[in-house]
Enzyme design. Sequence first.
Site, PDB file in Angstrom:
ATOM      1  CD  GLU A 266      -2.632  -1.057   2.659  1.00  0.00           C
ATOM      2  OE1 GLU A 266      -3.543  -0.222   2.776  1.00  0.00           O
ATOM      3  OE2 GLU A 266      -2.291  -1.839   3.577  1.00  0.00           O
ATOM      4  NE  ARG A 481       3.179  -8.611  10.450  1.00  0.00           N
ATOM      5  CZ  ARG A 481       2.644  -7.397  10.462  1.00  0.00           C
ATOM      6  NH1 ARG A 481       1.336  -7.272  10.414  1.00  0.00           N
ATOM      7  NH2 ARG A 481       3.371  -6.337  10.524  1.00  0.00           N
ATOM      8  CE  LYS A 491       2.074   0.945   5.683  1.00  0.00           C
ATOM      9  NZ  LYS A 491       1.090   0.553   4.667  1.00  0.00           N
TER      10      LYS A 491
END
Length: 770
Positions: A266, A481, A491
């Site tokens: 993204e 992950r 973020k």
Amino acid sequence: EALGLFTGIGLSEAKARETLRNGALSALLRRAVLQARSALGPALDKATGTLLYNTAARLKDPKHLGFLVGYIARKEILTDIQLSAALEYVRSHPLEPLDVPDFERACGVGVCITPEQIEEAVEAVISKHRAELLAERYHFNMGLLMGEARSRLRWADGKTIKNEVDLQVLHLLGPKTEADLEKKPKAAKARLAPVEKQKVAVVENGDMGTEPQSLLEQLRGEALKFHKPGENYKTEGYVVTPNTMALLKQHLAITGGQVRTRFPPEPNGILHIGHAKAINFNFGYAKANGGVCFLRYDDTNPEKEEEKYFTAIREMVEWLGYQPHAVTHASDYFDQLYTWALELIRRGQAYVCHQRVEEIKGHNPPPSPWRDRPVEESLLLFEDMRKGKFGEGEATLRMKLVMEDGKMDPVAYRVKFTPHHRTGDKWCIYPTYDYTHCLCDSIEHITHSLCTKEFQARRSSYFWLCNALDVYCPVQWEYGRLNLLYTVVSKRKIIRLVETGAVRDWDDPRLFTLTALRRRGFPPEAINNFCARVGVTVAQATMEPHLLEACARDVLNEQAPRAMAVLEPLKVTITNFPAPKALEVLVPNFPADESCGFHKVPFHQTIYIEETDFREEADKGYKRLAPGQPVGLRHTGYVITVQNVIKDVSGRVIELEVTCTKSDVAEKPKAFIHWVSEPLACEVRLYERLFLHKNPEDPSEVPGGFLSDLNPDSLRVVHNALVDSSVHSARPFDKFQFERLGYFSVDPDSEAGKMVFNRTVTLKEDPGKA
């Protein structure tokens, strides 16, 4: 009843009880046993029982159970080899009805192998290896004989072949002797030299090259289970429709059977260390299999997207050493996605809903009262959404499905009156991730859609949507992950750190964003090697930062030329300097390999050493400079001895006067220290961990929140450090090993006349760190 049923086919009581604990397996096995008993009677022999158990345990699609059990009950499938072939056949032919003659040919149904055929096949194999058998006798690998005999007689019973091999070997060699019973000595394994790296050939977009073996180690674990291109239907959970095989055939015609992956970030933030694993896995898996990888920006939320993020993401992918096969955007496909949304409504699989966002949040929202509205009505309202007749939040397009996590009817489109950086004002409705991602994968004919474990709940919706629209359906594979301790990568939380002034920006070297790691001086090879060492598994990996630092040291030791720098300078005057002007000293760029060249360093009567390399009194164990205790100056061939200590009014030592002696005539000193002469002034930034605790986001570990856990000593700036003049032409991101101090990288803040260096890592791991 079930326990007796299972023990009745030859299972031990313990195995039967274990089977009962597996609800799905026990249900299938019960069906299989009851069907077989209806054909053969209540007493089933153990061989039949074993085949029934293996069928229930290994069959992926239960709809074929009755079909296979019928062959076992009729004694047409008699061996495990036949059963394996049968299971593979039904897995490879998911559509009904099966071609029965073709199935029977593939499984050896009706093939009769006579004892004479087995005897002849074994005889031929033994004759082929007769010389080696006579030489090695019973130390010969008998498995080789078995394997070759079985390959000649695919459907023969393995036990019968083994008995025939044993019999003929005994006939040839006679009974075993004492020498035959002694263990065969193991052959010594050839070892690679420590510095040698094994290379393997890889192909990227048709170009042959080599990569260190470690970069491909990440393909172990879950990746070994991956389907081959075009064999998507062999994946557990994959939905097969009447059109699936035709779509896969068309897919193979387009791709030529090539592996295709994609990295889909993204563009609303900077990539971090976790993304490095995703980049390595997506590009690495494609590369290792001769395929290609797309860089596809998931630009479906224009409110949070900025051009700087698009640029930085591509820079980081290329910095890590990967070239995308193509750079695409979800917005490239907005027209097609909209057309498909209309088709989804027409098929009765989507509807326009007016529930507010807050109403459908959470795990158990109320069902939509508009779920069953007429198709024509939803088509008109969706067109009104596109024309901007609804405000933001007043209408959404929702899909009619329940996801694996229980979430019902995920949103496909929402209204946003925000211009898009690529499509401008064309759209005021934008598709969601749940709607967009699988369809973009389908358009680009991705073979393996690799994503982290949290997207597992979306796998069912991924398959559902492709099949609801009757388009090519890729396979989604999930992996764990990669996280690091002592940091945050969210973020939102990084933005908070920037806004509060805890860090300067996304590329602050105390962070673990990729731009920050580059700025700090981490080589891309070190990050790739770290990802390879972590590997790819389903389990989440949370690693200590020192493991990444160790990878950096391994690479920098071979890449970073040596230089000398002094962080806390102490002036030293050599009163008997042997020349009227400065001498030139040759310093090897890499002391372990002088073929890599030398650089020149001036050596003058005024030099500077580290303050910590001098003490007025030498304690026990202290080996550096002190009155009465000389030291050598690295690379000069001289030893210096203190003659006079000069102090300021406060008693602080500000200068030393020393004499020098050639090292070949002086007594060997206890230590050699680094120094600079006619140096360049510079700024050095020394970094420590940004957070005090391993898990700054864990309320049980840090009750006050991550902002309360900041390490006050995470950055120490040395404003008046000195570095030797050999680095004067260095550019930002150039790397050096400052002798005895660590590895350093030139920071982009450097200006003419004042260089700035970031310490990447110390020379050795600090044992004092947790």
